[in-house]
Design a protein around this motif. Sequence first.
Motif, mmCIF file in Angstrom:
data_model
loop_
_atom_site.group_PDB
_atom_site.id
_atom_site.type_symbol
_atom_site.label_atom_id
_atom_site.label_comp_id
_atom_site.label_asym_id
_atom_site.label_seq_id
_atom_site.Cartn_x
_atom_site.Cartn_y
_atom_site.Cartn_z
ATOM 1 N N ALA A 176 16.655 27.242 -21.633
ATOM 2 C CA ALA A 176 15.930 28.513 -21.569
ATOM 3 C C ALA A 176 15.788 29.144 -22.957
ATOM 4 N N PRO A 177 15.092 28.478 -23.873
ATOM 5 C CA PRO A 177 14.937 29.030 -25.219
ATOM 6 C C PRO A 177 13.959 30.199 -25.264
ATOM 7 N N VAL A 178 14.120 31.073 -26.253
ATOM 8 C CA VAL A 178 13.094 32.088 -26.490
ATOM 9 C C VAL A 178 11.865 31.383 -27.061
ATOM 10 N N ALA A 179 10.695 31.886 -26.746
ATOM 11 C CA ALA A 179 9.454 31.204 -27.113
ATOM 12 C C ALA A 179 9.303 30.947 -28.618
ATOM 13 N N PRO A 180 9.654 31.912 -29.493
ATOM 14 C CA PRO A 180 9.446 31.661 -30.930
ATOM 15 C C PRO A 180 10.261 30.493 -31.484
ATOM 16 N N TRP A 181 11.274 30.052 -30.778
ATOM 17 C CA TRP A 181 12.040 28.907 -31.266
ATOM 18 C C TRP A 181 11.228 27.615 -31.234
ATOM 19 N N PHE A 182 10.055 27.663 -30.607
ATOM 20 C CA PHE A 182 9.158 26.507 -30.620
ATOM 21 C C PHE A 182 8.149 26.571 -31.775
ATOM 22 N N THR A 183 8.177 27.635 -32.564
ATOM 23 C CA THR A 183 7.258 27.737 -33.695
ATOM 24 C C THR A 183 7.549 26.629 -34.705
ATOM 25 N N PRO A 184 6.539 25.849 -35.083
ATOM 26 C CA PRO A 184 6.783 24.759 -36.052
ATOM 27 C C PRO A 184 7.133 25.292 -37.444
ATOM 28 N N ASN A 185 8.033 24.582 -38.115
ATOM 29 C CA ASN A 185 8.352 24.831 -39.532
ATOM 30 C C ASN A 185 8.862 26.245 -39.801
ATOM 31 N N ARG A 186 9.541 26.819 -38.844
ATOM 32 C CA ARG A 186 10.045 28.179 -39.015
ATOM 33 C C ARG A 186 11.561 28.221 -39.196
ATOM 34 N N TYR A 187 12.268 27.262 -38.601
ATOM 35 C CA TYR A 187 13.726 27.273 -38.622
ATOM 36 C C TYR A 187 14.241 26.116 -39.469
ATOM 37 N N PRO A 188 15.287 26.359 -40.255
ATOM 38 C CA PRO A 188 15.746 25.331 -41.203
ATOM 39 C C PRO A 188 16.188 24.028 -40.541
ATOM 40 N N GLY A 189 16.649 24.112 -39.298
ATOM 41 C CA GLY A 189 17.071 22.900 -38.601
ATOM 42 C C GLY A 189 15.994 22.298 -37.727
ATOM 43 N N GLY A 190 14.818 22.904 -37.703
ATOM 44 C CA GLY A 190 13.714 22.373 -36.913
ATOM 45 C C GLY A 190 13.443 23.100 -35.611
ATOM 46 N N GLY A 191 14.318 24.027 -35.221
ATOM 47 C CA GLY A 191 14.107 24.789 -34.002
ATOM 48 C C GLY A 191 14.109 23.930 -32.751
ATOM 49 N N TYR A 192 13.516 24.466 -31.686
ATOM 50 C CA TYR A 192 13.534 23.745 -30.411
ATOM 51 C C TYR A 192 12.597 22.550 -30.373
ATOM 52 N N LEU A 193 11.667 22.467 -31.313
ATOM 53 C CA LEU A 193 10.852 21.259 -31.366
ATOM 54 C C LEU A 193 11.711 20.054 -31.743
ATOM 55 N N LYS A 194 12.689 20.275 -32.623
ATOM 56 C CA LYS A 194 13.599 19.176 -32.949
ATOM 57 C C LYS A 194 14.459 18.821 -31.740
ATOM 58 N N VAL A 195 14.953 19.851 -31.044
ATOM 59 C CA VAL A 195 15.751 19.592 -29.845
ATOM 60 C C VAL A 195 14.931 18.782 -28.846
ATOM 61 N N HIS A 196 13.694 19.180 -28.649
ATOM 62 C CA HIS A 196 12.843 18.461 -27.703
ATOM 63 C C HIS A 196 12.579 17.028 -28.162
ATOM 64 N N GLN A 197 12.332 16.850 -29.442
ATOM 65 C CA GLN A 197 12.071 15.500 -29.960
ATOM 66 C C GLN A 197 13.270 14.578 -29.744
ATOM 67 N N GLN A 198 14.469 15.121 -29.857
ATOM 68 C CA GLN A 198 15.678 14.303 -29.766
ATOM 69 C C GLN A 198 16.172 14.115 -28.329
ATOM 70 N N VAL A 199 16.120 15.167 -27.530
ATOM 71 C CA VAL A 199 16.715 15.077 -26.185
ATOM 72 C C VAL A 199 15.811 15.641 -25.094
#
Length: 326
Positions: A192-215
Amino acid sequence: MLSFGFRRVAAFVVALLVLQLGTAAASPTPLEGEAKGELVTRATPAAPHWVLYSDKFVSGTTGPPATSAITGFNTFLLSFWLTEGAWDKAQEWTTLTAAQRATVKSQYAAAGIKLLVSAFGSTDTPTSSGNDPVGTANSIAAWVKQYNLDGVDVDYEDFNAMNGGTAENWLISFTRQLRSQLPAGDYIITHAPVAPWFTPNRYPGGGYLKVHQQVGSLIDWYNVQFYNQGASEYTTCAGLLTSSSSAVPNSAVFQIIASGVPANKVVIGKPANTGDASSGYMAPATLAGCVAQAKSQGWTSGVSTWEYPDAAASWIQTVRSSSWPV
């Protein structure tokens, strides 16, 4: 009585045949293996998902409400399991006897409603607090099994960790371990992430797009929080569905989908009323129009809401009225 006796004999014969066939089959053929895989896939509920959180104390109700009170929902989340133990509605569930829990589970299953626990929430910061992701996953999985629930919603809100670039790897390790303990097809895992965590290139660790890509393949769907992100964010169909503002860029539903998240996994999360969030509220009838619009463009995920009893049967029936009417 004769009919009952005949059924008993017939059942015994069928059971004996099944046992003999099972004994004869030393190992599954490739075709049998494929069939089992299809059954596992079918065991995970198909979209759309109509998800209701419950944390608030409700006088006269211990644990989940009667299914008649939430007709139109198909997933109910008991909040919260915290790293220090179960609280609020999750804790209430533990106070019921095993027989009482079994009765509730049977009633919910008959109504087509999955019963999950939601973990963490806004008060728990497992990464910043130094909790081991593998050990934490093992603990919550054991709790889910002990109390006979259908799975876990990961309501991770450790903002300092996300902003600092440490949240993603923690979530990846946690999710992998959680899924190893709660196998797909037997248990549901949502995030249940907050929507902005899916913004590309915004978070130093990749945000939830990285989480989604991995798991992402281990996560059944995302109950995305399109609220508490600014007074006017995600409050129109355009801002919610197609183009979020520059303050929270590329985080509307179809922008998240364009970033690689499947259209059947982006569940629209909204507060039930203005008192359930600081911002992001949409009237149910207005939200119904947005849901219908999204459906017409190929989105099938569903809606989640915080929280019962502010949202109940009448709320979700309105929200679904123009798309998937109850």
